[in-house]
Motif scaffolding. Structure first.
Motif, PDB file in Angstrom:
ATOM      1  N   ARG A   1      -1.461   8.377   5.271  1.00  0.00           N
ATOM      2  CA  ARG A   1      -2.600   8.042   4.409  1.00  0.00           C
ATOM      3  C   ARG A   1      -2.129   6.968   3.446  1.00  0.00           C
ATOM      4  N   PHE A   2      -2.902   5.893   3.324  1.00  0.00           N
ATOM      5  CA  PHE A   2      -2.583   4.811   2.400  1.00  0.00           C
ATOM      6  C   PHE A   2      -3.682   4.731   1.353  1.00  0.00           C
ATOM      7  N   PHE A   3      -3.280   4.762   0.086  1.00  0.00           N
ATOM      8  CA  PHE A   3      -4.230   4.823  -1.022  1.00  0.00           C
ATOM      9  C   PHE A   3      -4.454   3.437  -1.610  1.00  0.00           C
TER      10      PHE A   3
ATOM     11  N   GLY B   1       1.265   5.533  -0.046  1.00  0.00           N
ATOM     12  CA  GLY B   1       0.539   6.681   0.474  1.00  0.00           C
ATOM     13  C   GLY B   1       1.472   7.835   0.735  1.00  0.00           C
TER      14      GLY B   1
ATOM     15  N   GLN C   1       0.863  -1.179   0.000  1.00  0.00           N
ATOM     16  CA  GLN C   1       0.000   0.000   0.000  1.00  0.00           C
ATOM     17  C   GLN C   1       0.901   1.232   0.000  1.00  0.00           C
TER      18      GLN C   1
ATOM     19  N   GLU D   1      -6.395  10.381  -3.168  1.00  0.00           N
ATOM     20  CA  GLU D   1      -5.680  11.158  -2.162  1.00  0.00           C
ATOM     21  C   GLU D   1      -6.550  12.063  -1.296  1.00  0.00           C
TER      22      GLU D   1
END
Length: 127
Positions: A76-78, A64, A62, A84
């Protein structure tokens, strides 16, 4: 002007054996002040995103970023491209001791669950 970043690697703290291995690792780039604390002004001044990634055995990596707001630092992991803006955040709590190997911090997941993570490495970043 780009900030001088270090790469911080976290592993689950206080979990033994398989459970710690299943949690994987988190790596993120961040600027630190001389005392080893995250540098808010460097984040504000740097136009480039500071990368983060979560590595979990048996799962896709992941990617981010690191961000800061009025509540403090967050990861934050996208999961999807272009996500985003609305991605749930993982709050970084209890980093009063700085980000040095051996220090323990808390990550609060979007659902409110908290877990202790240990800093296992801090090295110069190529980001």
């Amino acid at each position: 002007m780009a900030a001088r970043l270090v790469m911080v690697t976290l592993a689950r703290a206080f979990d033994a054996g398989e459970r710690a291995e299943e949690a994987g690792q988190i790596e993120f780039a961040i600027a630190l002040d001389p005392q080893g604390h995250p540098d808010v002004q460097a984040w504000i001044d740097d136009p480039a995103p500071w990368p983060a990634r979560r590595l979990t055995p048996g799962a896709a990596e992941q990617t981010g970023d690191v961000a800061h707001d009025e509540e403090g630092w967050q990861l934050r992991f996208f999961t999807d491209a272009g996500q985003e803006r609305d991605v749930p955040v993982h709050r970084i709590c209890h980093i009063e001791g700085g980000l040095r190997p051996g220090e323990v911090l808390t990550l609060r997941a979007p659902d409110g669950e908290e877990a202790a993570w240990r800093v296992v490495e801090v090295r110069p970043s190529s980001a």
